[in-house]
Scaffold this active site. Sequence first.
Site, PDB file in Angstrom:
ATOM      1  N   GLU A   1       4.090   0.661  -6.947  1.00 23.03           N
ATOM      2  CA  GLU A   1       3.833   1.420  -5.824  1.00 23.03           C
ATOM      3  C   GLU A   1       2.677   2.362  -5.886  1.00 23.03           C
ATOM      4  O   GLU A   1       2.655   3.047  -6.811  1.00 23.03           O
ATOM      5  CB  GLU A   1       4.988   2.175  -5.291  1.00 23.03           C
ATOM      6  CG  GLU A   1       6.104   1.148  -4.242  1.00 23.03           C
ATOM      7  CD  GLU A   1       5.606   1.242  -2.811  1.00 23.03           C
ATOM      8  OE1 GLU A   1       4.285   1.410  -2.717  1.00 23.03           O
ATOM      9  OE2 GLU A   1       6.226   0.936  -2.079  1.00 23.03           O
ATOM     10  N   ASP A   2       2.022   2.443  -4.791  1.00 22.88           N
ATOM     11  CA  ASP A   2       0.929   3.469  -4.785  1.00 22.88           C
ATOM     12  C   ASP A   2       1.709   4.914  -4.332  1.00 22.88           C
ATOM     13  O   ASP A   2       1.304   5.901  -5.104  1.00 22.88           O
ATOM     14  CB  ASP A   2      -0.071   3.271  -3.619  1.00 22.88           C
ATOM     15  CG  ASP A   2       0.603   2.952  -2.222  1.00 22.88           C
ATOM     16  OD1 ASP A   2       1.824   3.186  -2.246  1.00 22.88           O
ATOM     17  OD2 ASP A   2      -0.200   2.787  -1.420  1.00 22.88           O
TER      18      ASP A   2
ATOM     19  N   ASP B   1       6.699   8.173  -0.110  1.00 27.98           N
ATOM     20  CA  ASP B   1       6.692   9.153   0.654  1.00 27.98           C
ATOM     21  C   ASP B   1       8.267   9.500   1.348  1.00 27.98           C
ATOM     22  O   ASP B   1       9.003  10.135   0.475  1.00 27.98           O
ATOM     23  CB  ASP B   1       5.757   8.861   1.720  1.00 27.98           C
ATOM     24  CG  ASP B   1       5.505  10.016   2.898  1.00 27.98           C
ATOM     25  OD1 ASP B   1       5.684  11.157   2.470  1.00 27.98           O
ATOM     26  OD2 ASP B   1       4.970   9.353   3.954  1.00 27.98           O
TER      27      ASP B   1
ATOM     28  N   PHE C   1      -2.066  14.475   3.298  1.00 29.08           N
ATOM     29  CA  PHE C   1      -2.481  12.993   3.313  1.00 29.08           C
ATOM     30  C   PHE C   1      -3.418  12.766   2.341  1.00 29.08           C
ATOM     31  O   PHE C   1      -4.454  13.181   2.505  1.00 29.08           O
ATOM     32  CB  PHE C   1      -2.909  12.661   4.766  1.00 29.08           C
ATOM     33  CG  PHE C   1      -2.738  11.029   5.057  1.00 29.08           C
ATOM     34  CD1 PHE C   1      -1.523  10.645   5.301  1.00 29.08           C
ATOM     35  CD2 PHE C   1      -4.042  10.546   5.311  1.00 29.08           C
ATOM     36  CE1 PHE C   1      -1.693   9.136   5.731  1.00 29.08           C
ATOM     37  CE2 PHE C   1      -3.809   9.007   5.372  1.00 29.08           C
ATOM     38  CZ  PHE C   1      -2.699   8.361   5.542  1.00 29.08           C
TER      39      PHE C   1
ATOM     40  N   ARG D   1     -10.165   2.854   0.980  1.00 30.84           N
ATOM     41  CA  ARG D   1      -9.446   2.573   0.015  1.00 30.84           C
ATOM     42  C   ARG D   1     -10.452   2.437  -1.406  1.00 30.84           C
ATOM     43  O   ARG D   1      -9.725   2.442  -2.709  1.00 30.84           O
ATOM     44  CB  ARG D   1      -9.128   1.178   0.385  1.00 30.84           C
ATOM     45  CG  ARG D   1      -7.789   1.044   1.296  1.00 30.84           C
ATOM     46  CD  ARG D   1      -7.453  -0.434   1.347  1.00 30.84           C
ATOM     47  NE  ARG D   1      -6.610  -0.603   2.602  1.00 30.84           N
ATOM     48  CZ  ARG D   1      -5.265  -0.324   2.834  1.00 30.84           C
ATOM     49  NH1 ARG D   1      -4.574   0.517   1.945  1.00 30.84           N
ATOM     50  NH2 ARG D   1      -4.687  -0.446   4.013  1.00 30.84           N
TER      51      ARG D   1
HETATM   52  P1  5GP Z   1       7.433   5.720   2.743  1.00 26.80           P
HETATM   53  O1  5GP Z   1       8.060   4.482   3.420  1.00 26.80           O
HETATM   54  O2  5GP Z   1       7.721   6.070   1.491  1.00 26.80           O
HETATM   55  O3  5GP Z   1       7.314   6.959   3.837  1.00 26.80           O
HETATM   56  O4  5GP Z   1       5.777   5.252   3.069  1.00 26.80           O
HETATM   57  C1  5GP Z   1       5.307   4.628   1.937  1.00 26.80           C
HETATM   58  C2  5GP Z   1       3.957   3.964   2.074  1.00 26.80           C
HETATM   59  O5  5GP Z   1       3.462   4.971   3.215  1.00 26.80           O
HETATM   60  C3  5GP Z   1       3.008   4.129   1.195  1.00 26.80           C
HETATM   61  O6  5GP Z   1       3.239   2.827   0.444  1.00 26.80           O
HETATM   62  C4  5GP Z   1       1.780   4.282   1.839  1.00 26.80           C
HETATM   63  O7  5GP Z   1       1.154   2.962   2.236  1.00 26.80           O
HETATM   64  C5  5GP Z   1       2.103   5.154   3.005  1.00 26.80           C
HETATM   65  N1  5GP Z   1       1.692   6.486   2.947  1.00 26.80           N
HETATM   66  C6  5GP Z   1       2.536   7.168   2.530  1.00 26.80           C
HETATM   67  N2  5GP Z   1       1.862   8.652   2.293  1.00 26.80           N
HETATM   68  C7  5GP Z   1       0.582   8.389   2.433  1.00 26.80           C
HETATM   69  C8  5GP Z   1      -0.560   9.239   2.215  1.00 26.80           C
HETATM   70  O8  5GP Z   1      -0.667  10.460   1.800  1.00 26.80           O
HETATM   71  N3  5GP Z   1      -1.744   8.336   2.218  1.00 26.80           N
HETATM   72  C9  5GP Z   1      -1.815   7.122   2.789  1.00 26.80           C
HETATM   73  N4  5GP Z   1      -2.881   6.763   2.794  1.00 26.80           N
HETATM   74  N5  5GP Z   1      -0.801   6.381   2.822  1.00 26.80           N
HETATM   75  C10 5GP Z   1       0.419   6.958   2.710  1.00 26.80           C
END
Ligand code: 5GP
Length: 177
Positions: A99-100, A103, A152, A165
């Site tokens: 995973e990147d 959040d 962010f 990206r």
């Molecule tokens: P979650 O479901 O954990 O809230 O979100 C996960 C996804 O939200 C990540 O895989 C990513 O695609 C997006 N995301 C969450 N935080 C960020 C951020 O700070 N920057 C970006 N570009 N995407 C984010």
Amino acid sequence: MGSQPKLSIFLTKDEIEAAVKRLAAEIRREYQDKYPLLICVLKGSFMFMADLIRHLDFPLEVEFIRLSSYGRGRESSGKIKAVQGLRSKVRGREVLVVEDIVDTGLTTGFLLDHLRQKKPTSLSLCALTDKPSRRQFPVTIDYLGFTVPDKFLVGYGLDWGEKFRNLPDICLLEVEE
Ligand code: 5GP
């Protein structure tokens, strides 16, 4: 002209590279004899996955899954659905999700539940970044690059409305209204 994004470097490409090498060494210790299946969560993890597996010098397979949680903006829509399924068999495999960013944890939590139902031998998570302050759904990260603040981030695969990206560093994005 609308709002202008302001970028500032948060993690340099050298810091990212060092973290990727460290994670690869940890993953190697666990998986070198296990022929794991690494699952890349598109689109944000593509660069991390590509760099990570270059440092894994043992047999493995890669697979790609696409989920949606974020729209074009900066807040999660909260709606998650698998839009691109898995082709590889997960049952009986040693699975490592790549995973990147974790959040709220909703996206990763959804994916891990989905994969668990397919009965892998093991299921672990490698995440380049973690925003624990935003967590709504508990997620255990087995291999973590960086803990990051509630800001962010863009670059190194992460986007803002599909832009940025391609940045080699991870940057903080602030939008000036
Ligand atoms: P979650 O479901 O954990 O809230 O979100 C996960 C996804 O939200 C990540 O895989 C990513 O695609 C997006 N995301 C969450 N935080 C960020 C951020 O700070 N920057 C970006 N570009 N995407 C984010």
